[in-house]
Write a protein that holds these residues in place. Structure first.
Motif, PDB file in Angstrom:
ATOM      1  N   VAL A 128     -54.112 -16.278   8.353  1.00  0.00           N
ATOM      2  CA  VAL A 128     -54.481 -16.200   7.253  1.00  0.00           C
ATOM      3  C   VAL A 128     -55.471 -16.762   6.738  1.00  0.00           C
ATOM      4  O   VAL A 128     -56.762 -16.336   6.222  1.00  0.00           O
ATOM      5  CB  VAL A 128     -53.278 -16.255   6.283  1.00  0.00           C
ATOM      6  CG1 VAL A 128     -53.503 -15.999   4.904  1.00  0.00           C
ATOM      7  CG2 VAL A 128     -52.263 -15.085   6.832  1.00  0.00           C
ATOM      8  N   LEU A 129     -55.658 -18.026   6.849  1.00  0.00           N
ATOM      9  CA  LEU A 129     -56.549 -18.843   6.136  1.00  0.00           C
ATOM     10  C   LEU A 129     -58.055 -18.634   6.866  1.00  0.00           C
ATOM     11  O   LEU A 129     -59.214 -18.631   6.356  1.00  0.00           O
ATOM     12  CB  LEU A 129     -56.414 -20.372   6.399  1.00  0.00           C
ATOM     13  CG  LEU A 129     -55.268 -20.724   5.472  1.00  0.00           C
ATOM     14  CD1 LEU A 129     -54.919 -22.187   5.843  1.00  0.00           C
ATOM     15  CD2 LEU A 129     -55.593 -20.435   4.281  1.00  0.00           C
ATOM     16  N   TYR A 130     -58.016 -18.261   8.322  1.00  0.00           N
ATOM     17  CA  TYR A 130     -59.176 -17.963   8.991  1.00  0.00           C
ATOM     18  C   TYR A 130     -59.813 -16.499   8.595  1.00  0.00           C
ATOM     19  O   TYR A 130     -61.063 -16.386   8.399  1.00  0.00           O
ATOM     20  CB  TYR A 130     -58.872 -17.881  10.541  1.00  0.00           C
ATOM     21  CG  TYR A 130     -60.017 -17.795  11.379  1.00  0.00           C
ATOM     22  CD1 TYR A 130     -61.342 -18.702  11.474  1.00  0.00           C
ATOM     23  CD2 TYR A 130     -60.172 -16.561  12.131  1.00  0.00           C
ATOM     24  CE1 TYR A 130     -62.438 -18.315  11.981  1.00  0.00           C
ATOM     25  CE2 TYR A 130     -61.520 -16.212  12.728  1.00  0.00           C
ATOM     26  CZ  TYR A 130     -62.467 -17.162  12.913  1.00  0.00           C
ATOM     27  OH  TYR A 130     -63.789 -17.116  13.349  1.00  0.00           O
ATOM     28  N   GLY A 131     -59.114 -15.639   8.255  1.00  0.00           N
ATOM     29  CA  GLY A 131     -59.265 -14.363   7.764  1.00  0.00           C
ATOM     30  C   GLY A 131     -59.846 -14.497   6.333  1.00  0.00           C
ATOM     31  O   GLY A 131     -60.944 -13.881   6.098  1.00  0.00           O
ATOM     32  N   LEU A 132     -59.310 -15.384   5.510  1.00  0.00           N
ATOM     33  CA  LEU A 132     -59.828 -15.546   4.209  1.00  0.00           C
ATOM     34  C   LEU A 132     -61.195 -16.307   4.340  1.00  0.00           C
ATOM     35  O   LEU A 132     -62.161 -15.920   3.610  1.00  0.00           O
ATOM     36  CB  LEU A 132     -58.764 -16.522   3.465  1.00  0.00           C
ATOM     37  CG  LEU A 132     -59.576 -16.953   1.970  1.00  0.00           C
ATOM     38  CD1 LEU A 132     -59.344 -15.818   1.000  1.00  0.00           C
ATOM     39  CD2 LEU A 132     -58.452 -18.119   1.590  1.00  0.00           C
ATOM     40  N   TYR A 133     -61.211 -17.273   5.077  1.00  0.00           N
ATOM     41  CA  TYR A 133     -62.686 -17.826   5.488  1.00  0.00           C
ATOM     42  C   TYR A 133     -63.602 -16.810   5.893  1.00  0.00           C
ATOM     43  O   TYR A 133     -64.711 -16.779   5.399  1.00  0.00           O
ATOM     44  CB  TYR A 133     -62.804 -18.864   6.400  1.00  0.00           C
ATOM     45  CG  TYR A 133     -63.954 -19.293   6.808  1.00  0.00           C
ATOM     46  CD1 TYR A 133     -64.671 -20.392   6.092  1.00  0.00           C
ATOM     47  CD2 TYR A 133     -64.280 -19.133   8.163  1.00  0.00           C
ATOM     48  CE1 TYR A 133     -65.732 -20.870   6.315  1.00  0.00           C
ATOM     49  CE2 TYR A 133     -65.657 -19.827   8.300  1.00  0.00           C
ATOM     50  CZ  TYR A 133     -66.343 -20.461   7.705  1.00  0.00           C
ATOM     51  OH  TYR A 133     -67.607 -21.258   7.957  1.00  0.00           O
ATOM     52  N   LEU A 134     -63.370 -15.874   6.741  1.00  0.00           N
ATOM     53  CA  LEU A 134     -64.212 -14.872   7.091  1.00  0.00           C
ATOM     54  C   LEU A 134     -64.623 -14.050   6.166  1.00  0.00           C
ATOM     55  O   LEU A 134     -65.831 -13.463   6.154  1.00  0.00           O
ATOM     56  CB  LEU A 134     -63.654 -14.291   8.580  1.00  0.00           C
ATOM     57  CG  LEU A 134     -63.691 -15.063   9.710  1.00  0.00           C
ATOM     58  CD1 LEU A 134     -62.914 -13.971  10.795  1.00  0.00           C
ATOM     59  CD2 LEU A 134     -64.966 -15.269  10.103  1.00  0.00           C
ATOM     60  N   SER A 135     -63.796 -13.719   5.341  1.00  0.00           N
ATOM     61  CA  SER A 135     -63.907 -12.738   4.162  1.00  0.00           C
ATOM     62  C   SER A 135     -64.799 -13.361   3.231  1.00  0.00           C
ATOM     63  O   SER A 135     -65.790 -12.623   2.679  1.00  0.00           O
ATOM     64  CB  SER A 135     -62.632 -12.215   3.506  1.00  0.00           C
ATOM     65  OG  SER A 135     -61.748 -11.733   4.462  1.00  0.00           O
ATOM     66  N   LEU A 136     -64.724 -14.801   2.958  1.00  0.00           N
ATOM     67  CA  LEU A 136     -65.503 -15.354   2.156  1.00  0.00           C
ATOM     68  C   LEU A 136     -67.269 -15.437   2.488  1.00  0.00           C
ATOM     69  O   LEU A 136     -67.977 -15.674   1.617  1.00  0.00           O
ATOM     70  CB  LEU A 136     -65.105 -16.722   1.613  1.00  0.00           C
ATOM     71  CG  LEU A 136     -63.679 -16.540   0.482  1.00  0.00           C
ATOM     72  CD1 LEU A 136     -63.105 -17.969   0.348  1.00  0.00           C
ATOM     73  CD2 LEU A 136     -63.949 -15.751  -0.561  1.00  0.00           C
ATOM     74  N   VAL A 137     -66.976 -15.530   3.565  1.00  0.00           N
ATOM     75  CA  VAL A 137     -68.478 -16.068   4.419  1.00  0.00           C
ATOM     76  C   VAL A 137     -69.414 -14.999   4.347  1.00  0.00           C
ATOM     77  O   VAL A 137     -70.540 -15.027   4.213  1.00  0.00           O
ATOM     78  CB  VAL A 137     -68.379 -16.229   5.872  1.00  0.00           C
ATOM     79  CG1 VAL A 137     -69.661 -16.227   6.594  1.00  0.00           C
ATOM     80  CG2 VAL A 137     -67.681 -17.574   6.092  1.00  0.00           C
ATOM     81  N   GLU A 138     -68.840 -13.684   3.949  1.00  0.00           N
ATOM     82  CA  GLU A 138     -69.779 -12.340   3.599  1.00  0.00           C
ATOM     83  C   GLU A 138     -70.350 -12.473   2.284  1.00  0.00           C
ATOM     84  O   GLU A 138     -71.504 -12.195   2.245  1.00  0.00           O
ATOM     85  CB  GLU A 138     -68.958 -11.156   3.751  1.00  0.00           C
ATOM     86  CG  GLU A 138     -68.445 -10.864   5.159  1.00  0.00           C
ATOM     87  CD  GLU A 138     -67.561  -9.644   5.343  1.00  0.00           C
ATOM     88  OE1 GLU A 138     -67.375  -9.057   4.269  1.00  0.00           O
ATOM     89  OE2 GLU A 138     -67.073  -9.281   6.347  1.00  0.00           O
TER      90      GLU A 138
END
Length: 159
Positions: free
Chosen positions: A45-55
């Motif tokens: 979940v945290l990795y997915g949140l990070y990838l979403s915020l990187v955009e």
């Protein structure tokens, strides 16, 4: 008769303790697996949140946001745990609740139930205990013989 009754009570309590410890081990194993599953899930979940915020943010800002969220939830969790541990320590300061968890108190309750269900007067038990104490105090060989018999009766069978 009294040693046989005592041996039966000890054997029953030993079996009950064994069953309880097996159940506790199973519950603890399942709890450990559940915790590991939650940790792995939170990592994704945290990795997915990070990838979403990187955009939308630079990578360092996305990392700070995700790290800040983790620290925030950890602080809330620590406050809840500290509050509950204070409540538990206040509850455990009550002596009658501690006596209920004492194994000797539980054994006394079991023996009390057996005595209550029997038709024997309590004065008979007192006299029997007095006579048994005098005999066992006067005869070390008899005392040793009874102790070895009780230990043989309470050993689990290796069959």
């Amino acid at each position: 008769m009294l040693p046989k009754l005592l041996a039966e009570i000890v054997a029953a309590e030993h079996a009950k303790l064994w069953r309880s410890s097996v159940k506790l081990a199973i519950v603890m194993s399942l709890l450990g697996l559940a915790v590991m599953a939650v940790v792995v899930g939170m990592v994704f979940v945290l990795y997915g949140l990070y990838l979403s915020l990187v955009e939308t943010f630079p990578p360092w800002q996305a990392g700070v946001i995700v790290g800040g969220v983790v620290v925030f939830f950890a602080a809330i969790l620590l406050m809840v745990i500290a509050q509950q541990s204070r409540a538990v320590s206040i509850k455990n300061s009550n002596p009658p609740e501690q006596a209920a968890d004492d194994p000797s108190a539980q054994l006394g309750a079991v023996i009390g139930d057996i005595v209550a269900k029997s038709n024997v007067k309590s004065s008979d038990f007192v006299l029997t205990a007095l006579i048994a104490g005098i005999v066992l105090g006067a005869s070390p060989s008899l005392r040793q013989r009874i102790l070895t018999t009780l230990s043989d009766l309470t050993k689990p069978n290796d069959k």
